[in-house]
Design a protein around this motif. Structure first.
Motif, short mmCIF file in Angstrom:
data_model
loop_
_atom_site.label_atom_id
_atom_site.label_comp_id
_atom_site.label_asym_id
_atom_site.label_seq_id
_atom_site.Cartn_x
_atom_site.Cartn_y
_atom_site.Cartn_z
N ILE A 163 0.83 -1.20 0.00
CA ILE A 163 0.00 0.00 0.00
C ILE A 163 0.87 1.25 0.00
O ILE A 163 0.59 2.21 -0.72
N ILE A 164 1.95 1.24 0.76
CA ILE A 164 2.86 2.39 0.79
C ILE A 164 3.51 2.58 -0.57
O ILE A 164 3.62 3.70 -1.07
N CYS A 165 3.93 1.49 -1.20
CA CYS A 165 4.54 1.58 -2.54
C CYS A 165 3.56 2.14 -3.56
O CYS A 165 3.92 2.99 -4.37
N ILE A 166 2.33 1.68 -3.51
CA ILE A 166 1.31 2.19 -4.44
C ILE A 166 1.08 3.68 -4.20
O ILE A 166 0.99 4.47 -5.14
N PHE A 167 0.99 4.08 -2.94
CA PHE A 167 0.79 5.49 -2.61
C PHE A 167 1.94 6.34 -3.13
O PHE A 167 1.72 7.39 -3.73
N VAL A 168 3.17 5.88 -2.93
CA VAL A 168 4.34 6.64 -3.40
C VAL A 168 4.33 6.74 -4.92
O VAL A 168 4.59 7.81 -5.49
N LEU A 169 4.01 5.65 -5.61
CA LEU A 169 3.96 5.68 -7.08
C LEU A 169 2.89 6.64 -7.57
O LEU A 169 3.10 7.37 -8.55
N LEU A 170 1.73 6.66 -6.90
CA LEU A 170 0.68 7.61 -7.29
C LEU A 170 1.12 9.05 -7.07
O LEU A 170 0.87 9.91 -7.91
N MET A 171 1.77 9.32 -5.98
CA MET A 171 2.22 10.69 -5.69
C MET A 171 3.28 11.14 -6.68
O MET A 171 3.28 12.28 -7.13
N VAL A 172 4.18 10.25 -7.05
CA VAL A 172 5.21 10.59 -8.05
C VAL A 172 4.53 10.85 -9.40
O VAL A 172 4.88 11.79 -10.10
N GLY A 173 3.55 10.03 -9.75
CA GLY A 173 2.82 10.23 -11.00
C GLY A 173 2.08 11.55 -11.03
O GLY A 173 2.08 12.27 -12.03
N ILE A 174 1.47 11.93 -9.91
CA ILE A 174 0.76 13.20 -9.83
C ILE A 174 1.74 14.36 -9.94
O ILE A 174 1.47 15.36 -10.60
N ALA A 175 2.90 14.23 -9.32
CA ALA A 175 3.90 15.30 -9.37
C ALA A 175 4.41 15.53 -10.79
O ALA A 175 4.71 16.64 -11.19
N HIS A 176 4.50 14.46 -11.57
CA HIS A 176 5.00 14.57 -12.95
C HIS A 176 3.89 14.80 -13.96
O HIS A 176 4.15 14.93 -15.15
N ALA A 177 2.65 14.86 -13.51
CA ALA A 177 1.53 15.00 -14.42
C ALA A 177 1.30 16.43 -14.88
O ALA A 177 0.52 16.66 -15.79
N GLU A 178 1.98 17.39 -14.27
CA GLU A 178 1.80 18.78 -14.69
C GLU A 178 2.29 18.93 -16.13
O GLU A 178 3.42 18.58 -16.45
N GLN A 179 1.42 19.43 -16.97
CA GLN A 179 1.74 19.54 -18.39
C GLN A 179 2.05 20.98 -18.75
O GLN A 179 1.52 21.91 -18.14
N GLN A 180 2.87 21.14 -19.76
CA GLN A 180 3.19 22.47 -20.25
C GLN A 180 2.42 22.72 -21.53
O GLN A 180 2.26 21.84 -22.36
N ARG A 181 1.94 23.94 -21.68
CA ARG A 181 1.23 24.32 -22.88
C ARG A 181 2.25 24.73 -23.93
O ARG A 181 3.19 25.45 -23.66
N VAL A 182 2.07 24.25 -25.14
CA VAL A 182 2.97 24.55 -26.25
C VAL A 182 2.17 25.20 -27.36
O VAL A 182 1.13 24.68 -27.78
#
Length: 50
Positions: free
Chosen positions: A5-24
Protein backbone atom coordinates in the motif's frame (compact mmCIF):
# COMPACT_ATOMS: atom_id res chain seq x y z
CA UNK A 1 0.43 -5.82 2.78
CA UNK A 2 1.29 -2.47 4.35
CA UNK A 3 4.48 -2.20 2.25
CA UNK A 4 2.46 -2.74 -0.94
CA UNK A 5 0.00 0.00 0.00
CA UNK A 6 2.86 2.39 0.79
CA UNK A 7 4.54 1.58 -2.54
CA UNK A 8 1.31 2.19 -4.44
CA UNK A 9 0.79 5.49 -2.61
CA UNK A 10 4.34 6.64 -3.40
CA UNK A 11 3.96 5.68 -7.08
CA UNK A 12 0.68 7.61 -7.29
CA UNK A 13 2.22 10.69 -5.69
CA UNK A 14 5.21 10.59 -8.05
CA UNK A 15 2.82 10.23 -11.00
CA UNK A 16 0.76 13.20 -9.83
CA UNK A 17 3.90 15.30 -9.37
CA UNK A 18 5.00 14.57 -12.95
CA UNK A 19 1.53 15.00 -14.42
CA UNK A 20 1.80 18.78 -14.69
CA UNK A 21 1.74 19.54 -18.39
CA UNK A 22 3.19 22.47 -20.25
CA UNK A 23 1.23 24.32 -22.88
CA UNK A 24 2.97 24.55 -26.25
CA UNK A 25 1.98 26.99 -28.97
CA UNK A 26 2.02 25.32 -32.39
CA UNK A 27 1.72 27.61 -35.42
CA UNK A 28 -0.81 26.10 -37.83
CA UNK A 29 -0.57 28.77 -40.53
CA UNK A 30 -2.58 27.70 -43.59
CA UNK A 31 -2.90 24.06 -42.49
CA UNK A 32 -6.34 22.48 -42.95
CA UNK A 33 -8.46 22.49 -39.79
CA UNK A 34 -11.98 21.87 -38.52
CA UNK A 35 -13.90 23.79 -35.89
CA UNK A 36 -13.73 27.29 -34.45
CA UNK A 37 -10.38 29.09 -34.28
CA UNK A 38 -10.94 29.98 -30.60
CA UNK A 39 -11.61 26.42 -29.41
CA UNK A 40 -10.23 25.70 -25.90
CA UNK A 41 -8.42 22.54 -27.09
CA UNK A 42 -6.48 21.89 -30.29
CA UNK A 43 -5.69 18.31 -31.33
CA UNK A 44 -2.77 17.94 -33.74
CA UNK A 45 -2.15 14.66 -35.54
CA UNK A 46 1.20 13.92 -37.14
CA UNK A 47 1.05 11.29 -39.87
CA UNK A 48 3.83 9.67 -41.89
CA UNK A 49 2.43 8.23 -45.13
CA UNK A 50 5.43 6.04 -45.93
Amino acid sequence: MRKIIICIFVLLMVGIAHAEQQRVEVPIGDSPSLGPADAPVTVIEFIDFQ
